[in-house]
Design a protein around this motif. Structure first.
Motif, PDB file in Angstrom:
ATOM      1  N   ARG A  17      -0.225   8.055   1.485  1.00 31.22           N
ATOM      2  CA  ARG A  17      -1.618   8.489   1.616  1.00 31.22           C
ATOM      3  C   ARG A  17      -1.899   8.986   3.035  1.00 31.22           C
ATOM      4  O   ARG A  17      -2.907   9.649   3.271  1.00 31.22           O
ATOM      5  CB  ARG A  17      -2.576   7.357   1.236  1.00 31.22           C
ATOM      6  CG  ARG A  17      -2.675   6.219   2.244  1.00 31.22           C
ATOM      7  CD  ARG A  17      -3.436   5.041   1.650  1.00 31.22           C
ATOM      8  NE  ARG A  17      -3.726   3.980   2.618  1.00 31.22           N
ATOM      9  CZ  ARG A  17      -2.841   3.095   3.029  1.00 31.22           C
ATOM     10  NH1 ARG A  17      -1.589   3.154   2.580  1.00 31.22           N
ATOM     11  NH2 ARG A  17      -3.181   2.155   3.904  1.00 31.22           N
ATOM     12  N   ASP A  48     -12.059  -1.418   9.472  1.00 29.72           N
ATOM     13  CA  ASP A  48     -10.921  -2.197   8.987  1.00 29.72           C
ATOM     14  C   ASP A  48     -10.625  -3.392   9.900  1.00 29.72           C
ATOM     15  O   ASP A  48     -10.559  -3.246  11.130  1.00 29.72           O
ATOM     16  CB  ASP A  48      -9.677  -1.312   8.907  1.00 29.72           C
ATOM     17  CG  ASP A  48      -8.516  -2.053   8.290  1.00 29.72           C
ATOM     18  OD1 ASP A  48      -8.451  -2.134   7.057  1.00 29.72           O
ATOM     19  OD2 ASP A  48      -7.686  -2.589   9.059  1.00 29.72           O
ATOM     20  N   ASP A 107     -10.880   7.200   6.067  1.00 26.57           N
ATOM     21  CA  ASP A 107     -11.685   8.159   6.804  1.00 26.57           C
ATOM     22  C   ASP A 107     -12.165   7.447   8.062  1.00 26.57           C
ATOM     23  O   ASP A 107     -11.830   6.284   8.296  1.00 26.57           O
ATOM     24  CB  ASP A 107     -12.847   8.704   5.964  1.00 26.57           C
ATOM     25  CG  ASP A 107     -13.749   7.615   5.424  1.00 26.57           C
ATOM     26  OD1 ASP A 107     -13.728   6.480   5.953  1.00 26.57           O
ATOM     27  OD2 ASP A 107     -14.502   7.882   4.463  1.00 26.57           O
ATOM     28  N   ASP A 161      -6.407   0.345   0.378  1.00 30.00           N
ATOM     29  CA  ASP A 161      -6.681   0.711  -1.009  1.00 30.00           C
ATOM     30  C   ASP A 161      -7.156   2.142  -1.201  1.00 30.00           C
ATOM     31  O   ASP A 161      -7.490   2.543  -2.317  1.00 30.00           O
ATOM     32  CB  ASP A 161      -7.713  -0.249  -1.608  1.00 30.00           C
ATOM     33  CG  ASP A 161      -8.997  -0.305  -0.782  1.00 30.00           C
ATOM     34  OD1 ASP A 161      -9.003   0.234   0.334  1.00 30.00           O
ATOM     35  OD2 ASP A 161      -9.981  -0.884  -1.266  1.00 30.00           O
ATOM     36  N   LYS A 162      -7.168   2.940  -0.133  1.00 28.10           N
ATOM     37  CA  LYS A 162      -7.592   4.327  -0.271  1.00 28.10           C
ATOM     38  C   LYS A 162      -7.150   5.111   0.957  1.00 28.10           C
ATOM     39  O   LYS A 162      -6.680   4.537   1.945  1.00 28.10           O
ATOM     40  CB  LYS A 162      -9.110   4.424  -0.434  1.00 28.10           C
ATOM     41  CG  LYS A 162      -9.902   3.975   0.791  1.00 28.10           C
ATOM     42  CD  LYS A 162     -11.403   4.135   0.571  1.00 28.10           C
ATOM     43  CE  LYS A 162     -12.186   3.755   1.816  1.00 28.10           C
ATOM     44  NZ  LYS A 162     -13.654   3.936   1.621  1.00 28.10           N
ATOM     45  N   THR A 163      -7.305   6.418   0.897  1.00 29.24           N
ATOM     46  CA  THR A 163      -7.031   7.241   2.066  1.00 29.24           C
ATOM     47  C   THR A 163      -8.134   7.004   3.091  1.00 29.24           C
ATOM     48  O   THR A 163      -9.311   7.175   2.779  1.00 29.24           O
ATOM     49  CB  THR A 163      -6.988   8.732   1.684  1.00 29.24           C
ATOM     50  OG1 THR A 163      -5.973   8.932   0.700  1.00 29.24           O
ATOM     51  CG2 THR A 163      -6.685   9.588   2.905  1.00 29.24           C
ATOM     52  N   VAL A 167      -6.997  -0.144   5.870  1.00 28.56           N
ATOM     53  CA  VAL A 167      -7.640   0.555   4.740  1.00 28.56           C
ATOM     54  C   VAL A 167      -6.586   0.732   3.639  1.00 28.56           C
ATOM     55  O   VAL A 167      -6.203   1.851   3.285  1.00 28.56           O
ATOM     56  CB  VAL A 167      -8.223   1.915   5.169  1.00 28.56           C
ATOM     57  CG1 VAL A 167      -9.179   2.417   4.093  1.00 28.56           C
ATOM     58  CG2 VAL A 167      -8.936   1.836   6.508  1.00 28.56           C
ATOM     59  N   SER A 227     -14.221   4.058   7.398  1.00 26.89           N
ATOM     60  CA  SER A 227     -13.442   2.938   6.871  1.00 26.89           C
ATOM     61  C   SER A 227     -12.392   2.470   7.871  1.00 26.89           C
ATOM     62  O   SER A 227     -12.069   1.280   7.937  1.00 26.89           O
ATOM     63  CB  SER A 227     -12.780   3.315   5.544  1.00 26.89           C
ATOM     64  OG  SER A 227     -11.896   4.414   5.700  1.00 26.89           O
ATOM     65  N   PRO A 241       0.823  -1.206   0.000  1.00 34.16           N
ATOM     66  CA  PRO A 241       0.000   0.000   0.000  1.00 34.16           C
ATOM     67  C   PRO A 241       0.862   1.263   0.000  1.00 34.16           C
ATOM     68  O   PRO A 241       1.990   1.271   0.502  1.00 34.16           O
ATOM     69  CB  PRO A 241      -0.808  -0.122   1.303  1.00 34.16           C
ATOM     70  CG  PRO A 241      -0.826  -1.585   1.607  1.00 34.16           C
ATOM     71  CD  PRO A 241       0.502  -2.094   1.143  1.00 34.16           C
ATOM     72  N   ASP A 242       0.336   2.322  -0.567  1.00 35.16           N
ATOM     73  CA  ASP A 242       1.049   3.598  -0.664  1.00 35.16           C
ATOM     74  C   ASP A 242       1.013   4.307   0.687  1.00 35.16           C
ATOM     75  O   ASP A 242      -0.008   4.877   1.073  1.00 35.16           O
ATOM     76  CB  ASP A 242       0.401   4.463  -1.746  1.00 35.16           C
ATOM     77  CG  ASP A 242       1.055   5.828  -1.869  1.00 35.16           C
ATOM     78  OD1 ASP A 242       2.154   6.018  -1.303  1.00 35.16           O
ATOM     79  OD2 ASP A 242       0.457   6.711  -2.510  1.00 35.16           O
TER      80      ASP A 242
END
Length: 462
Positions: free
Chosen positions: A34, A115, A108, A104-106, A102, A111, A30-31
């Motif tokens: 983010r 998780d 909130d 796959d996205k930033t 989480v 989410s 994952p990045d």
């Protein structure tokens, strides 16, 4: 059962499909940028074990720094409440592990709450079942490992196996830790036990016991987590074990293979483990590494690279021992997704899934025996036989039992009874040890209302 008529009339053009559909999921890192607090973290920093350790999240203030304004204030209040009133483990999360929440996205607030990895690594008060936070039979040392110490940190429960706890710390602290009475820092609700001997004296006592008890052939080297033992110290201990001719199996227990894989990729660790593995091979000793992955999102290319390194230097097997937890992985799809990721993408053999132990404040994670039996049934036939994990119940005073080995089961009151076929180190003179029935208890909120009422009455009269 379907009738002959229903079979004849079933439409041939609309197959029912399989209960589980396999889709290959390649591993992705994952990045981490983010997260606002890691926007400027480089690849070199991320792959550094030292950077990972220094930047572990240990408190709410540090979590805020990483998350920025992604989470509502309500989450931090929820977390602080849990830390002060309910948590049995202090907060310690490496960046590697936080980054798989989480993925796959930033994130909130919604989410992040949902998780699965957050649910067991960063529990909050509203996760818990406040009506039944703990089972009445929950205990700090639920498996009585401390009662079975034959030397400080050396548990002799099974006839031919011992557990060696080398230290009481880990690179990360899991909320459901079965050794919550010893491992980690004390919390407002739990004043932890302490190891008192110097490490060298503790290790010498372990070796002395093994030399004096040639019937012990298998040593699980754990803690805590062996990744927190300085490498030279760990290597000396392992070489000491390899000098005992009756020791034939050595298993290293490290969740850090998943939570801090960078540790196992450090050159001094790689070279040292190669020396240990070569020595084990020459002496005919099986050397394995056991890790602890509970959800497929925890598997990344860095984890797979670390597992592959272990195999390349000569470790015979890398195996996974997960824990069944509601809200994390207690569905057939979650378990199969994880097992396919472990076996097919990361080179880690699915081995066991334990039912979560009866420690304090863990009722919201635990599953009943019947649910574990159903999961074992539903997993069969999808994975290769050698990669199909066993779901086990670690019964107090008994040990690991496949969930279908229950001798008696009172579903209404959630009490299962189990037998054993050996004496532990504290039962050598107990003539009835092999004839007793030993109880295990389902989480009360999963019982029918009549069963819950029964437990309420038991509590009221206690």
């Amino acid at each position: 059962m379907l009738s002959e008529r229903s079979i004849r009339e079933a439409p041939l053009t609309q197959p029912a499909g399989q209960p589980y559909e396999y889709h290959r999921r390649t591993l992705v890192e994952p990045d981490w940028t983010r997260f606002p607090g890691w926007r400027d973290v480089t690849e070199a920093q991320w792959q550094s074990a030292q950077w990972q350790r220094v930047n572990c999240v240990k408190n709410v203030k540090q979590l805020r720094k990483v998350m920025g304004d992604l989470l509502d204030e309500s989450f931090y209040t929820d977390l602080e409440t849990d830390q002060q009133r309910l948590a049995t483990m202090s907060m310690l999360i490496p960046p590697q592990m936080l980054n798989t929440m989480v993925p796959d996205k930033t994130p909130d607030t919604e989410s992040f709450y949902a998780d699965p990895i957050r649910r067991y690594m960063l529990p909050v008060a509203t996760d818990r079942h406040l009506d039944w936070p703990s089972h009445p039979h929950a205990t700090r040392d639920s498996l009585h490992e401390h009662d079975m110490w034959v030397a400080e940190g050396l548990t002799h429960r099974y006839p031919t196996k011992v557990l060696a706890e080398l230290l009481s710390t880990c690179p990360q602290y899991c909320g459901h830790c079965t050794r919550m009475d010893l491992v980690g820092n004390s919390t407002p609700t739990v004043d932890k036990l302490k190891l008192s001997l110097k490490p060298v004296d503790r290790y010498d006592a372990h070796l002395a016991y093994l030399k004096a008890h040639p019937g012990v052939r298998d040593v699980v080297v754990s803690g805590g987590d062996v990744a927190n033992v300085p490498w030279k110290q760990l290597e000396a201990y392992l070489m000491g074990l390899l000098s005992v001719p009756t020791v034939r199996d050595i298993r290293l227990a490290t969740k850090a293979l998943m939570g801090l894989p960078q540790h196992w990729l450090q050159p001094d660790v790689v070279e040292g483990l190669h020396r240990v593995a070569i020595t084990a091979q020459r002496r005919g000793v099986n050397l394995a590494v056991h890790t602890h992955v509970n959800h497929v999102n925890s598997l990344t290319p860095t984890v797979a690279r670390a597992a592959q390194m272990l195999l390349e230097v000569g470790v015979r097997d890398v195996r996974n021992q997960g824990v069944l937890m509601r809200g994390v992985n207690a569905t057939t799809a979650d378990l199969l997704d994880l097992c396919f990721g472990l076996q097919g993408e990361a080179g880690i053999l699915p081995y066991y899934f334990y039912m979560c132990d009866m420690i304090p404040n863990a009722e919201h994670w635990r599953v009943p025996v019947w649910h574990a039996q159903q999961l074992q049934h539903d997993m069969m036939g999808y994975l290769p036989g050698y990669a199909t994990p066993r779901i086990v119940c670690d019964v107090p005073f008994v040990g690991k039992r496949w969930v279908h080995m229950v001798a008696e089961y009172d579903r209404e009151h959630g009490i299962s009874y189990w037998t054993k076929n050996y004496r532990t180190s504290i039962e050598q003179n107990d003539d009835e040890a092999l004839s007793k029935l030993h109880a295990y208890y389902d989480p009360i909120d999963t019982l029918p209302e009549s069963g819950q009422d029964w437990w309420r009455k038991q509590e009221a009269s206690a």
